[in-house]
Design a protein around this motif. Structure first.
Motif, PDB file in Angstrom:
ATOM      1  N   TYR A   1      37.588  40.592  25.168  1.00  0.00           N
ATOM      2  CA  TYR A   1      37.690  40.392  26.617  1.00  0.00           C
ATOM      3  C   TYR A   1      37.943  41.686  27.378  1.00  0.00           C
TER       4      TYR A   1
ATOM      5  N   ASP B   1      39.676  39.350  40.550  1.00  0.00           N
ATOM      6  CA  ASP B   1      38.424  39.113  39.824  1.00  0.00           C
ATOM      7  C   ASP B   1      38.578  38.144  38.654  1.00  0.00           C
TER       8      ASP B   1
ATOM      9  N   ALA C   1      38.638  34.889  38.499  1.00  0.00           N
ATOM     10  CA  ALA C   1      37.719  33.740  38.484  1.00  0.00           C
ATOM     11  C   ALA C   1      36.358  34.130  37.920  1.00  0.00           C
ATOM     12  N   LEU C   2      35.929  35.339  38.204  1.00  0.00           N
ATOM     13  CA  LEU C   2      34.653  35.806  37.671  1.00  0.00           C
ATOM     14  C   LEU C   2      34.731  36.021  36.160  1.00  0.00           C
ATOM     15  N   ARG C   3      35.829  36.618  35.726  1.00  0.00           N
ATOM     16  CA  ARG C   3      35.985  36.839  34.284  1.00  0.00           C
ATOM     17  C   ARG C   3      36.054  35.497  33.538  1.00  0.00           C
TER      18      ARG C   3
ATOM     19  N   LYS D   1      34.729  32.624  34.463  1.00  0.00           N
ATOM     20  CA  LYS D   1      33.426  31.974  34.446  1.00  0.00           C
ATOM     21  C   LYS D   1      32.522  32.599  33.394  1.00  0.00           C
ATOM     22  N   ARG D   2      32.434  33.919  33.386  1.00  0.00           N
ATOM     23  CA  ARG D   2      31.497  34.530  32.436  1.00  0.00           C
ATOM     24  C   ARG D   2      31.957  34.406  30.992  1.00  0.00           C
ATOM     25  N   ALA D   3      33.195  33.993  30.797  1.00  0.00           N
ATOM     26  CA  ALA D   3      33.660  33.717  29.439  1.00  0.00           C
ATOM     27  C   ALA D   3      33.420  32.265  29.056  1.00  0.00           C
TER      28      ALA D   3
ATOM     29  N   HIS E   1      34.925  29.746  30.417  1.00  0.00           N
ATOM     30  CA  HIS E   1      36.190  29.016  30.478  1.00  0.00           C
ATOM     31  C   HIS E   1      36.445  28.352  31.829  1.00  0.00           C
TER      32      HIS E   1
END
Lengths: 358, 358, 358, 358
Positions: free
Chosen positions: C100, C232, C234-236, C238-240, C242
């Motif tokens: 991550y 940021d 929420a972006l991390r 989403k792209r995970a 989760h």
């Protein structure tokens, strides 16, 4: 005024005249770019001769790139690389191995004089680790040769480690940023030893073959002893920005480096200077070697007064930790230079040194 | 037998004698490693003069490294970079931008003659994109200057694009692997134009300043026009293995490159040769320029017979696609060489060319 | 036949009836997806109440996701996170933090009973580390609360560590997969202690707030005590992968978990069962606690015969290492169950041994 | 007041009662954590039955995780994945594929009604791409089934695409977040079609098998049709934080979902509602379907007045672009609900509708 003598690293040196001449020559005429030139093609053949085996070899410009790319070729993102706590890949590359492997883990092991042993390897990956989905999976062992402490693994020591590694399913990398010094060190120790014996014959899978520290401008090669394993290396190198468009200028350095055993001669000189310095310093009161001097580095404890005196006298060493300092012999360091350093050291400890310095 | 003339790329050339001389000189004496040497320090000051502003500048050995590092400095892993569909970062770097940004997305836009316009930028990021957690967030615009089609953005065109970019919250990168050719092209077009006017005065944040294609051995610099933005660049460069231990050998190339306007002179020659070639080829039947020739590249449609004839005559161009071929003028291409190429081309289309060739 | 009693982990338990009921209720009617539903909105407000401060809170389904996302928010790819050698993030997440953070480094420190101290922190980052481009840069300290040894940091201990961390420029993460047990442990120890006092009032920046181990089906929340830092996240997330499309089913668990102090009641029970077990086992000959029992875990040395006897009697514990076993009290473990375990344990030791111990 | 009817997505629905009941039951008793429980074991066997082949199957909680993990298993960091320009993996996952593959590139292709064809695949990777070190290497084709336009590939269409993919050395992924709807759509179209025929018999390597959109709370499975290819999946899942400690709560959903063909029944209902709506809307003046309705989604052009009227009447659809709106039938949408929507729609276009609304 006293001339400054910088022995802090072999990186502070310039480049051997043969290397510079090769660069100048490499610019003649047109050549295909991105490594499709003739010099680059010859380098792989030349390294295959040197290592007595068909190798796949890839020139790059830095040792960090060589190491990180070599590790990434064998280590998946969920993998783990075992190395010495003081390995260059662990403490000097700002996380390059983690970057290139996409997050693999370095497992740090202890070991006297910078060297790992089969026992430390056994302890590092206890039973039940492999296959446990909660654990990064053991993928690789990385050895520095010469080590970060200036010592050298014998072929037998390397073989014992790679045996243990194989038992754990690990591929084995050798960080040979000072490979020439290690090899020359083994030879100098009266132990007949060839490039092959120190690498693939002792179980090494991939070698970071260093040239920069030993007289090149910027030239390293990643050498795979089983070319099949190198299948995706060229892609990894390109996407890392380490495929030089005018690659011939790096390859030409390596060609000159390997010609007429230049590399071994330069390393032998560097090693001899380190031994000369170590012997001279040891004769002084309060001085003790921290590690055996087996290549071109001298790690030595200096009394504070001597350390300060040398600095005052314009001798630059690298402060390691506590009382320990590192002096490094370079490819072009002369015996006279070392003798001058020793004279200055002796003057610092002579009864009238302080007065003289004043 | 006919001499081979290779105009496929500017990468096939060697290096300018001034550059080679600088490398040879750089090896003199000891210097601090890893960029703490005097030459490297001077380079930043020199580039600040060239760009009429205090810049932060970092030498690296390849254009791909320069681009990928520049992008990574401004683009988070969940970010997106807008660029032309044919941009080098999109099609020629094996995913280096994605590697260095840790997975950011390139958004590809169309544009005639390799150039983007504010309108394409507007279309690329429709309303509602920014802030939508399901979308990679717009972070950067990347322009190639000269473009991949050999055209050049005017300062006004750059400014219009950076204005639009700013409106979308994008930082702007310029891939200047042929920056000297672009600049010389603007000058050659009778448009007074300075390095500053073509970059930060037109809104550029970071420039990949190329030297390799224009006579260096391997020398590029990443130039930040706001040094504050460069805060973590040195760390990113190191962990990518792009901090050279003997950095002075790269910096010395850049120093020589910038001295006495060498870079502009070399680029002016390369551009002039491209124009000379374009004019000569255009006069031949069935030949049409694919793009305006504004720097040192000529993209041209050749009738199949002419293309085959040139190959037969030892003239090497890069096959682009379909009937389009690329010829590139290099820093050291001579007017005589181009005239020879044109003679061979004319001989291929002369009435009796086929018979003569037979 | 004897019933099996599984005390190997709190993960082997099911879920509290209140949690299951909340899930069933959450399915009523239509709701906006991807966390734009009302329950999810309420959770952030509820956690702000619980922590007596406006927080930014993000539900996720696993503790590993919570930890790795929290670390990535504060740690650049070239950063380093200091944690205990036995931290869950170091040994139980298969390199999720490295994934991550895109390759940041975990620096492992020793510490008795799973706890770090300011002194270990000082030792971890010696002077000269920060700013050295060859080193991953110190970015974060991560504490487990309760620790991997079942101990609990007091608010004062946390504050001392975060002070030291701040001094080194580190943000501080708390892995609270057993936060409720830690908090209940502090309360149970007669030390008045609130969620706020154990976290942000003691200098914590971000908390992985665990629910799964303490009676939820799958519900954790990442809690930022300074919402600005969560920009940021929420972006991390989403792209995970989760960001759950039907997020309300996780949020509803957290809502029920926090209602009427359910979470603290469940944790208090788990802790009481651990103490009950520890006291009972300690009374047996040859048994010794490995760590103080301050939450819901008991690490205890068992004579081989007793360990084997318990297994035979259907009592499942987790084998830790050597003679050490772990028993964990869960939210729904009853006093009767523990008493049964103790009876079985007593039956395993010789009759006179029990008398002697009595 | 008029009841709100939300047809914007199938994600806005709750969960089927059978799924909720399964979750409630799953909490009974102790079970091994992290997927070593009995329910999880049974799921793989059950999916092997459903697909008439021994598969390797891994439950996860989100479709984005399923997709990104599936892609990462087959795509190296220097690889490229071909997909439709509107694929969920390209536009709705904030770069999750790039994150999980560590920077592989998505190559976007056009195609009517959300569908790719062998011809688009041929065009995407022109000759000379594979093996060119400057290019991300073609690794995978990803198909959405049902597509992002609500259409469905027939088994023959899938087979033609996987043939072409195989020719280019690509593995093939199917994003089946609406796989049940696609399958039911094929069945509903009178084309006998089994799960096997729509996947591995047509050349699919790995399937993201969706449950969440079709009545589950959060349940997807990654299904490998060749279990050997799944060798490192469990490690990738764990380090992504997608291995749930109480996995049985996800597996139980999948078990109930697959029992008694519940999944096909739910999907058949959703599809029928979409068709019912499409037929009703098409009868209205000015309304035109944007894509064939082959699963549970209706993409339809609505006159502005009708779109506004429906909004006023409490019917929520997703605004797609321009005049196009999306309505989605869910597992629990009733025929009465759709009839109510149609009545409202008809009232909006009736001559006196505007007056009445006024």
């Amino acid at each position: 005024m006293t001339d400054v003598i910088n022995l802090a690293s072999d990186n502070v040196a310039g480049a051997a005249p043969q290397i510079l001449a090769a660069i100048a020559r490499a610019g003649d005429g047109r050549a295909r770019s991105y490594g499709h030139d003739d010099v680059t093609r010859r380098i792989e053949a030349r390294l295959s001769e040197v290592f007595e085996r068909r190798v796949a070899a890839f020139p790059v410009a830095t040792g960090t790139a060589a190491n990180a790319l070599a590790l990434a070729t064998f280590t998946p993102p969920y993998g783990a690389v075992l190395c010495h706590r003081e390995a260059h890949i662990a403490v000097d590359e700002c996380g390059a191995p983690e970057f290139y492997t996409h997050g693999a883990k370095l497992i740090l092991a202890e070991g006297d004089h910078g060297k790992l042993t089969p026992a430390t390897l056994e302890a590092a990956f206890p039973e039940g680790w492999r296959g446990d989905v909660h654990r990064s999976q053991p993928a690789m062992l990385s050895l520095s040769q010469a080590t970060e402490s200036g010592t050298v693994y014998t072929p037998a020591e390397v073989a014992a480690l790679t045996d243990a590694a194989r038992h754990h399913g690990l591929a084995v990398h050798m960080d040979g940023s000072r490979f020439a010094n290690a090899l020359a060190g083994q030879m100098g120790a009266g132990q007949g030893c060839s490039p092959a014996e120190l690498t693939w014959k002792a179980g090494i899978d991939v070698l970071s073959f260093g040239g920069t520290k030993n007289g090149c401008v910027m030239a390293e090669a990643v050498v795979f002893f089983d070319p099949v394993k190198a299948a995706d290396f060229a892609l990894r190198r390109k996407r890392a920005g380490h495929l030089l468009s005018k690659m011939r200028f790096v390859s030409a350095q390596l060609e000159a480096y390997l010609a007429d055993d230049l590399w071994l001669g330069l390393a032998a000189n560097a090693n001899a200077r380190a031994r000369q310095l170590a012997e001279g310093l040891q004769a002084l009161p309060g001085v003790a070697l921290e590690h055996p001097v087996e290549a071109n580095e001298v790690f030595v404890r200096l009394p504070a007064a001597l350390a300060a005196g040398l600095q005052r006298e314009g001798v630059i060493a690298a402060h390691w930790e506590g009382e320990v300092w590192r002096f490094v012999g370079a490819f072009d360091t002369t015996a006279e230079t070392i003798e001058t350093v020793l004279q200055r050291a002796r003057s610092c400890v002579a009864p009238d040194a302080v007065a003289a310095a004043g």
